[in-house]
Motif scaffolding. Structure first.
Motif, PDB file in Angstrom:
ATOM      1  N   THR A  16       0.843  -1.201   0.000  1.00 57.96           N
ATOM      2  CA  THR A  16       0.000   0.000   0.000  1.00 57.96           C
ATOM      3  C   THR A  16       0.881   1.255   0.000  1.00 57.96           C
ATOM      4  N   PRO A  17       1.609   1.510  -1.065  1.00 54.77           N
ATOM      5  CA  PRO A  17       2.541   2.644  -1.058  1.00 54.77           C
ATOM      6  C   PRO A  17       1.854   3.996  -1.045  1.00 54.77           C
ATOM      7  N   TRP A  18       0.585   4.046  -1.401  1.00 56.25           N
ATOM      8  CA  TRP A  18      -0.123   5.325  -1.478  1.00 56.25           C
ATOM      9  C   TRP A  18      -0.599   5.828  -0.118  1.00 56.25           C
ATOM     10  N   LYS A  19      -0.518   5.004   0.906  1.00 58.75           N
ATOM     11  CA  LYS A  19      -1.002   5.412   2.221  1.00 58.75           C
ATOM     12  C   LYS A  19       0.050   6.231   2.964  1.00 58.75           C
ATOM     13  N   LEU A  20      -0.417   7.177   3.777  1.00 60.00           N
ATOM     14  CA  LEU A  20       0.480   8.070   4.503  1.00 60.00           C
ATOM     15  C   LEU A  20       1.412   7.306   5.424  1.00 60.00           C
ATOM     16  N   GLU A  21       0.885   6.312   6.132  1.00 58.86           N
ATOM     17  CA  GLU A  21       1.733   5.569   7.073  1.00 58.86           C
ATOM     18  C   GLU A  21       2.848   4.827   6.342  1.00 58.86           C
ATOM     19  N   SER A  22       2.552   4.300   5.162  1.00 61.17           N
ATOM     20  CA  SER A  22       3.576   3.605   4.377  1.00 61.17           C
ATOM     21  C   SER A  22       4.653   4.583   3.914  1.00 61.17           C
ATOM     22  N   TYR A  23       4.219   5.764   3.488  1.00 68.36           N
ATOM     23  CA  TYR A  23       5.163   6.763   2.998  1.00 68.36           C
ATOM     24  C   TYR A  23       6.054   7.276   4.122  1.00 68.36           C
ATOM     25  N   GLU A  24       5.464   7.551   5.290  1.00 71.75           N
ATOM     26  CA  GLU A  24       6.251   8.046   6.425  1.00 71.75           C
ATOM     27  C   GLU A  24       7.204   6.965   6.945  1.00 71.75           C
ATOM     28  N   LYS A  25       6.769   5.716   6.912  1.00 68.16           N
ATOM     29  CA  LYS A  25       7.625   4.625   7.372  1.00 68.16           C
ATOM     30  C   LYS A  25       8.880   4.510   6.518  1.00 68.16           C
ATOM     31  N   ALA A  26       8.766   4.882   5.240  1.00 69.10           N
ATOM     32  CA  ALA A  26       9.910   4.811   4.324  1.00 69.10           C
ATOM     33  C   ALA A  26      10.719   6.104   4.309  1.00 69.10           C
ATOM     34  N   GLY A  27      10.470   6.992   5.281  1.00 73.18           N
ATOM     35  CA  GLY A  27      11.222   8.242   5.359  1.00 73.18           C
ATOM     36  C   GLY A  27      10.538   9.417   4.716  1.00 73.18           C
ATOM     37  N   GLY A  28       9.281   9.246   4.364  1.00 75.20           N
ATOM     38  CA  GLY A  28       8.535  10.321   3.735  1.00 75.20           C
ATOM     39  C   GLY A  28       8.354  11.531   4.638  1.00 75.20           C
ATOM     40  N   TYR A  29       8.383  12.709   4.053  1.00 72.41           N
ATOM     41  CA  TYR A  29       8.238  14.014   4.695  1.00 72.41           C
ATOM     42  C   TYR A  29       9.439  14.412   5.554  1.00 72.41           C
ATOM     43  N   GLU A  30      10.472  13.562   5.589  1.00 71.90           N
ATOM     44  CA  GLU A  30      11.711  13.969   6.249  1.00 71.90           C
ATOM     45  C   GLU A  30      12.394  15.079   5.461  1.00 71.90           C
ATOM     46  N   GLY A  31      12.263  15.014   4.134  1.00 68.12           N
ATOM     47  CA  GLY A  31      12.819  16.071   3.293  1.00 68.12           C
ATOM     48  C   GLY A  31      12.149  17.411   3.558  1.00 68.12           C
ATOM     49  N   LEU A  32      10.834  17.397   3.790  1.00 68.76           N
ATOM     50  CA  LEU A  32      10.109  18.635   4.097  1.00 68.76           C
ATOM     51  C   LEU A  32      10.596  19.229   5.413  1.00 68.76           C
ATOM     52  N   LYS A  33      10.745  18.376   6.417  1.00 68.28           N
ATOM     53  CA  LYS A  33      11.213  18.869   7.718  1.00 68.28           C
ATOM     54  C   LYS A  33      12.618  19.460   7.613  1.00 68.28           C
ATOM     55  N   LYS A  34      13.462  18.820   6.815  1.00 68.60           N
ATOM     56  CA  LYS A  34      14.816  19.337   6.613  1.00 68.60           C
ATOM     57  C   LYS A  34      14.782  20.661   5.856  1.00 68.60           C
ATOM     58  N   ALA A  35      13.922  20.744   4.855  1.00 71.82           N
ATOM     59  CA  ALA A  35      13.834  21.962   4.046  1.00 71.82           C
ATOM     60  C   ALA A  35      13.354  23.154   4.861  1.00 71.82           C
ATOM     61  N   LEU A  36      12.408  22.918   5.765  1.00 67.88           N
ATOM     62  CA  LEU A  36      11.857  24.009   6.563  1.00 67.88           C
ATOM     63  C   LEU A  36      12.894  24.619   7.504  1.00 67.88           C
ATOM     64  N   GLY A  37      13.991  23.900   7.719  1.00 67.39           N
ATOM     65  CA  GLY A  37      15.066  24.422   8.553  1.00 67.39           C
ATOM     66  C   GLY A  37      16.116  25.178   7.762  1.00 67.39           C
TER      67      GLY A  37
END
Length: 446
Positions: A16-37
């Protein structure tokens, strides 16, 4: 042999790659958090240093496009994602959004922060309702998780994302026609200048980028510019999705560094279907000049494909074997461009109509004296004279096909393409000619 680089497609095989939990488990949105800094200027410079070029066809440097925005004046500025993928043979953005919509959403959030936009739009092809719904759900989940909305992750940055479904017009893939459509007007190209960076959506500074371009941003933020430039070629850096379709053993999406060759991709895809050989192919979709087997070893990067006489475009590699009629294939593409012409400019509106008529004659073995010369002449009068790139794209396959396979066009003076190249031989599935209602009724009565 060049290896595949599953970055955008790394999760496509998951359950289920389209689900938020699957994406976050694979490191998803870590790039956003890094960018905001980081500062906005540093992010723009990072994308410039990466050499990322627009993945929608033109190949314009993405970071440079962001840098064209004028200095903030207190008013709004916008990010618009062009997800109106409609060209025959082009099929990379839709599966990307279907399999991993949060990758695009994260890219939208990072890009919006980098350019100072607080409202982003994703303009998606209206026919793909299933993808539209999945993207809507991904955006809603991102809001609920705090990746979008007010004060994202405590950064003080606010962002709203609107997913807008078009009404099925190919012309709205042209960025200014897309903007007119978003504003509620008929989708037709605008006169440039002013360019969207200065006066785009609602006459405000706007960045318009392709789905794959924006989806590539999170990995660049996480991995850095040097990581991205370690793939591809010197001037065509990074990775991209190559869409193989047609007479190939294993058609599909192959993500690889730019500069890979069709020969290498075909080896990965099992080659041309058994018992057949390559006749011609498109390096960048139906709007690019066609190639033949002589071009199997041309590196698929912007410079090499251009030097060989075509364009990398959207990397839609349509593969045709010796059973295919070039005249019939080009005629079908021209039907599409004639149908999708917005009618705003005379060269495209009238030119595609006449190209269609002549090609139909040649396809059915009813060509007239001078038809081939007339085809080339009409193409010459469209190329460079149309209001947007649709007219130019409509001529590319015709002029290259006449140059490479003139004998097939000459045969169209007397013999139908259906006799020279029976459709059932090139069909990928069971081919049963359609009978008219009258013929069917007669058969039943007999």
């Amino acid at each position: 042999m060049t290896s595949l680089t599953p970055i955008l497609t790394r999760s496509w095989g998951d359950e289920t790659p389209w689900k938020l939990e699957s994406y976050e488990k694979a490191g998803g949105y870590e790039g956003l958090k890094k960018a905001l800094g980081q500062s906005q200027a540093d992010l723009v410079q990072l994308v410039k240093d990466s050499g990322l070029r627009g993945r929608g066809g033109a190949g314009f440097p993405t970071g440079m496009k962001w840098g064209f925005l004028p200095a903030p004046d207190g008013g709004p500025r916008y990010l618009v994602v062009n997800a109106d993928e409609s060209e025959p043979g082009t099929c990379k953005d839709i599966p990307l959004m279907m399999a991993d919509p949060h990758l695009l959403v994260e890219g939208v959030a990072i890009t919006s922060y980098a350019i100072g936009s607080h409202h982003a739009f994703i303009y998606i092809r209206g026919e793909v309702v299933h993808v539209y719904r999945r993207l809507l759900k991904a955006v809603a989940d991102a809001y609920a998780a705090g990746h979008l909305g007010k004060n994202i992750h405590g950064s003080g940055f606010d962002l709203d994302v609107t997913v807008h479904a078009g009404a099925g017009a190919y012309i709205c893939g042209e960025e200014t026609a897309l903007l007119d459509s978003l504003e509620g007007r008929r989708g037709q190209p605008r006169l440039k200048p002013p360019f969207p960076a200065v006066a785009g959506l609602y006459a405000r500074p706007t960045v318009v980028n392709n789905v794959e371009s924006i989806a590539s941003v999170p990995a660049i933020v996480r991995g850095g510019a040097d990581w991205f430039t370690s793939m591809g070629t010197e001037r065509s850096t990074g990775h991209g999705i190559f869409s193989l379709s047609g007479h190939v053993t294993r058609p599909g999406q192959y993500e690889a560094p730019l500069g890979i060759t069709l020969r290498e991709l075909l080896e990965m895809a099992g080659g041309i279907r058994e018992g057949h050989e390559l006749k011609f192919w498109t390096p960048g979709g139906s709007s690019t000049p066609i190639f033949t087997a002589e071009h199997l070893d041309v590196p698929l990067d912007y410079e090499s494909v251009g030097a060989a006489g075509s364009m990398l475009g959207t990397r839609a590699l349509q593969i045709f074997d010796e059973t295919t009629s070039v005249v019939r294939a080009v005629s079908r593409w021209t039907d599409f461009y004639a149908h999708e012409s917005c009618g705003k400019c005379t060269p495209c509106r009238e030119g595609t109509y006449w190209l269609k008529q002549i090609l139909h004659r040649l396809e059915h073995g009813k060509g007239e004296a001078g038809d081939i010369e007339k085809l080339v002449d009409i193409c010459d009068n469209i190329l460079g004279r149309a209001f947007c790139a649709l007219g130019d794209g409509a001529t590319s396959s015709i002029t290259s096909a006449v140059q490479l396979f003139r004998e097939e066009f000459e045969a169209g003076m007397t013999q139908p393409a259906s006799e020279l190249f029976p459709p059932e031989r090139s069909a990928l599935f069971d081919y049963t000619p359609r009978r008219s209602a009258g013929a069917a009724a007669g058969a039943v009565h007999a």
